[in-house]
Design a protein around this motif. Sequence first.
Motif, PDB file in Angstrom:
ATOM      1  N   SER A  31       0.853  -1.191   0.000  1.00 28.12           N
ATOM      2  CA  SER A  31       0.000   0.000   0.000  1.00 28.12           C
ATOM      3  C   SER A  31       0.884   1.235   0.000  1.00 28.12           C
ATOM      4  O   SER A  31       2.037   1.197   0.436  1.00 28.12           O
ATOM      5  N   ALA A  32       0.319   2.333  -0.475  1.00 30.61           N
ATOM      6  CA  ALA A  32       1.062   3.590  -0.528  1.00 30.61           C
ATOM      7  C   ALA A  32       1.412   4.066   0.876  1.00 30.61           C
ATOM      8  O   ALA A  32       0.681   3.809   1.837  1.00 30.61           O
ATOM      9  N   ASP A  33       2.528   4.768   0.962  1.00 32.24           N
ATOM     10  CA  ASP A  33       2.945   5.373   2.224  1.00 32.24           C
ATOM     11  C   ASP A  33       2.252   6.723   2.346  1.00 32.24           C
ATOM     12  O   ASP A  33       2.514   7.625   1.552  1.00 32.24           O
ATOM     13  N   PRO A  34       1.359   6.887   3.314  1.00 33.98           N
ATOM     14  CA  PRO A  34       0.626   8.142   3.444  1.00 33.98           C
ATOM     15  C   PRO A  34       1.435   9.255   4.109  1.00 33.98           C
ATOM     16  O   PRO A  34       0.925  10.350   4.295  1.00 33.98           O
ATOM     17  N   GLY A  35       2.668   8.961   4.478  1.00 37.43           N
ATOM     18  CA  GLY A  35       3.497   9.966   5.143  1.00 37.43           C
ATOM     19  C   GLY A  35       3.467   9.798   6.646  1.00 37.43           C
ATOM     20  O   GLY A  35       2.728   8.978   7.184  1.00 37.43           O
ATOM     21  N   PRO A  36       4.261  10.594   7.330  1.00 37.96           N
ATOM     22  CA  PRO A  36       4.424  10.410   8.782  1.00 37.96           C
ATOM     23  C   PRO A  36       3.230  10.863   9.611  1.00 37.96           C
ATOM     24  O   PRO A  36       3.175  10.593  10.796  1.00 37.96           O
ATOM     25  N   LEU A  37       2.267  11.539   9.020  1.00 42.07           N
ATOM     26  CA  LEU A  37       1.187  12.103   9.814  1.00 42.07           C
ATOM     27  C   LEU A  37      -0.102  11.280   9.778  1.00 42.07           C
ATOM     28  O   LEU A  37      -1.159  11.789  10.103  1.00 42.07           O
ATOM     29  N   LEU A  38      -0.011  10.007   9.391  1.00 39.41           N
ATOM     30  CA  LEU A  38      -1.212   9.173   9.399  1.00 39.41           C
ATOM     31  C   LEU A  38      -1.615   8.929  10.851  1.00 39.41           C
ATOM     32  O   LEU A  38      -0.831   8.428  11.649  1.00 39.41           O
ATOM     33  N   ASP A  39      -2.827   9.314  11.180  1.00 37.90           N
ATOM     34  CA  ASP A  39      -3.334   9.107  12.530  1.00 37.90           C
ATOM     35  C   ASP A  39      -4.503   8.135  12.476  1.00 37.90           C
ATOM     36  O   ASP A  39      -4.823   7.577  11.425  1.00 37.90           O
ATOM     37  N   GLU A  40      -5.136   7.935  13.619  1.00 37.14           N
ATOM     38  CA  GLU A  40      -6.246   6.985  13.705  1.00 37.14           C
ATOM     39  C   GLU A  40      -7.370   7.351  12.734  1.00 37.14           C
ATOM     40  O   GLU A  40      -7.952   6.495  12.086  1.00 37.14           O
ATOM     41  N   GLN A  41      -7.652   8.641  12.611  1.00 33.48           N
ATOM     42  CA  GLN A  41      -8.710   9.078  11.699  1.00 33.48           C
ATOM     43  C   GLN A  41      -8.338   8.801  10.244  1.00 33.48           C
ATOM     44  O   GLN A  41      -9.175   8.370   9.453  1.00 33.48           O
ATOM     45  N   GLY A  42      -7.076   9.038   9.890  1.00 37.69           N
ATOM     46  CA  GLY A  42      -6.619   8.761   8.535  1.00 37.69           C
ATOM     47  C   GLY A  42      -6.652   7.278   8.213  1.00 37.69           C
ATOM     48  O   GLY A  42      -7.014   6.876   7.102  1.00 37.69           O
ATOM     49  N   LEU A  43      -6.283   6.448   9.189  1.00 38.37           N
ATOM     50  CA  LEU A  43      -6.345   5.001   9.024  1.00 38.37           C
ATOM     51  C   LEU A  43      -7.790   4.563   8.782  1.00 38.37           C
ATOM     52  O   LEU A  43      -8.079   3.807   7.855  1.00 38.37           O
ATOM     53  N   ARG A  44      -8.698   5.079   9.602  1.00 40.13           N
ATOM     54  CA  ARG A  44     -10.121   4.752   9.443  1.00 40.13           C
ATOM     55  C   ARG A  44     -10.620   5.179   8.067  1.00 40.13           C
ATOM     56  O   ARG A  44     -11.262   4.404   7.356  1.00 40.13           O
ATOM     57  N   GLN A  45     -10.290   6.393   7.672  1.00 40.51           N
ATOM     58  CA  GLN A  45     -10.755   6.912   6.389  1.00 40.51           C
ATOM     59  C   GLN A  45     -10.265   6.046   5.230  1.00 40.51           C
ATOM     60  O   GLN A  45     -11.038   5.685   4.337  1.00 40.51           O
ATOM     61  N   ALA A  46      -8.985   5.689   5.251  1.00 45.13           N
ATOM     62  CA  ALA A  46      -8.424   4.866   4.169  1.00 45.13           C
ATOM     63  C   ALA A  46      -9.089   3.502   4.104  1.00 45.13           C
ATOM     64  O   ALA A  46      -9.445   3.013   3.017  1.00 45.13           O
ATOM     65  N   MET A  47      -9.312   2.880   5.255  1.00 48.95           N
ATOM     66  CA  MET A  47      -9.903   1.546   5.259  1.00 48.95           C
ATOM     67  C   MET A  47     -11.387   1.594   4.903  1.00 48.95           C
ATOM     68  O   MET A  47     -11.888   0.713   4.208  1.00 48.95           O
ATOM     69  N   VAL A  48     -12.107   2.617   5.333  1.00 49.45           N
ATOM     70  CA  VAL A  48     -13.513   2.752   4.956  1.00 49.45           C
ATOM     71  C   VAL A  48     -13.620   2.914   3.441  1.00 49.45           C
ATOM     72  O   VAL A  48     -14.425   2.240   2.786  1.00 49.45           O
ATOM     73  N   GLU A  49     -12.788   3.771   2.866  1.00 43.60           N
ATOM     74  CA  GLU A  49     -12.841   3.987   1.421  1.00 43.60           C
ATOM     75  C   GLU A  49     -12.482   2.713   0.661  1.00 43.60           C
ATOM     76  O   GLU A  49     -13.150   2.348  -0.311  1.00 43.60           O
ATOM     77  N   ALA A  50     -11.436   2.015   1.103  1.00 41.63           N
ATOM     78  CA  ALA A  50     -11.012   0.787   0.411  1.00 41.63           C
ATOM     79  C   ALA A  50     -12.071  -0.301   0.535  1.00 41.63           C
ATOM     80  O   ALA A  50     -12.439  -0.939  -0.460  1.00 41.63           O
ATOM     81  N   LEU A  51     -12.581  -0.520   1.742  1.00 40.41           N
ATOM     82  CA  LEU A  51     -13.557  -1.589   1.931  1.00 40.41           C
ATOM     83  C   LEU A  51     -14.906  -1.248   1.312  1.00 40.41           C
ATOM     84  O   LEU A  51     -15.623  -2.142   0.849  1.00 40.41           O
ATOM     85  N   ASP A  52     -15.271   0.038   1.242  1.00 40.45           N
ATOM     86  CA  ASP A  52     -16.479   0.422   0.512  1.00 40.45           C
ATOM     87  C   ASP A  52     -16.356   0.008  -0.953  1.00 40.45           C
ATOM     88  O   ASP A  52     -17.312  -0.465  -1.560  1.00 40.45           O
ATOM     89  N   ALA A  53     -15.167   0.183  -1.521  1.00 40.54           N
ATOM     90  CA  ALA A  53     -14.948  -0.171  -2.923  1.00 40.54           C
ATOM     91  C   ALA A  53     -14.924  -1.682  -3.139  1.00 40.54           C
ATOM     92  O   ALA A  53     -15.314  -2.171  -4.200  1.00 40.54           O
ATOM     93  N   LEU A  54     -14.479  -2.424  -2.145  1.00 42.29           N
ATOM     94  CA  LEU A  54     -14.323  -3.877  -2.282  1.00 42.29           C
ATOM     95  C   LEU A  54     -15.558  -4.684  -1.896  1.00 42.29           C
ATOM     96  O   LEU A  54     -15.775  -5.774  -2.414  1.00 42.29           O
ATOM     97  N   LEU A  55     -16.335  -4.184  -0.958  1.00 37.62           N
ATOM     98  CA  LEU A  55     -17.448  -4.964  -0.396  1.00 37.62           C
ATOM     99  C   LEU A  55     -18.801  -4.443  -0.856  1.00 37.62           C
ATOM    100  O   LEU A  55     -19.232  -3.372  -0.419  1.00 37.62           O
ATOM    101  N   PRO A  56     -19.502  -5.204  -1.675  1.00 39.53           N
ATOM    102  CA  PRO A  56     -20.856  -4.788  -2.045  1.00 39.53           C
ATOM    103  C   PRO A  56     -21.873  -5.069  -0.932  1.00 39.53           C
ATOM    104  O   PRO A  56     -22.906  -4.427  -0.852  1.00 39.53           O
TER     105      PRO A  56
END
Length: 194
Positions: free
Chosen positions: A83-108
């Motif tokens: 997976s892409a490196d989001p940089g040093p400032l990835l926090d809990e909210q950024g982790l949640r956002q990335a996984m929600v977006e990815a799983l929304d795309a993957l899971l119907p």
Amino acid sequence: MVLRQLEKVQVAALNLQGFKSRHVPTSKGEIHCLDAKGSGDLPPAVVLHGLSASGADYAPVLKRLRRHHSRVIAPDLPGHGFSADPGPLLDEQGLRQAMVEALDALLPGKAVVVGNSLGGLAATRFAGARPAKVLGLVLVSPGGAPMRADELQTFMNTFRLDTHREALRFMDNVLARPGFARHALALGVRHRFR
């Protein structure tokens, strides 16, 4: 360098066994996923790995789940695996956002979400954001417990391995019997934690 090659071999081996590598765009960068059709009747299973691991590290679990579930998905969390490196400032909210977006795309539809350590935190945050998509949660030593600032700093310092000697000491604390691979594991852990 060697660790990266091993990760490529792990993914290639899973690709040969029917797991497709997919790259899902998110606002935090592309998320790499291993995705396979299963032979079981259970709903899809999503497996979220822990800190400094990748989806491919769970190969034995993924292969077993395929026998029981209709589909198995193992994303690499941001900054992990392929997976892409989001940089040093990835926090809990950024982790949640990335996984929600990815799983929304993957899971119907609905899935059983399995999370280990940092993946457990991501799983609970996904379930909170998309409860209609989560049939069940399996949490294995989930991360994310609230801490005071000094406790968090002490915890984070545990993973700061500036020297090979510190990495060896870390391995000795984590593994009951590090054995002959102690030095190789210490090199790999130090590389991943960087």
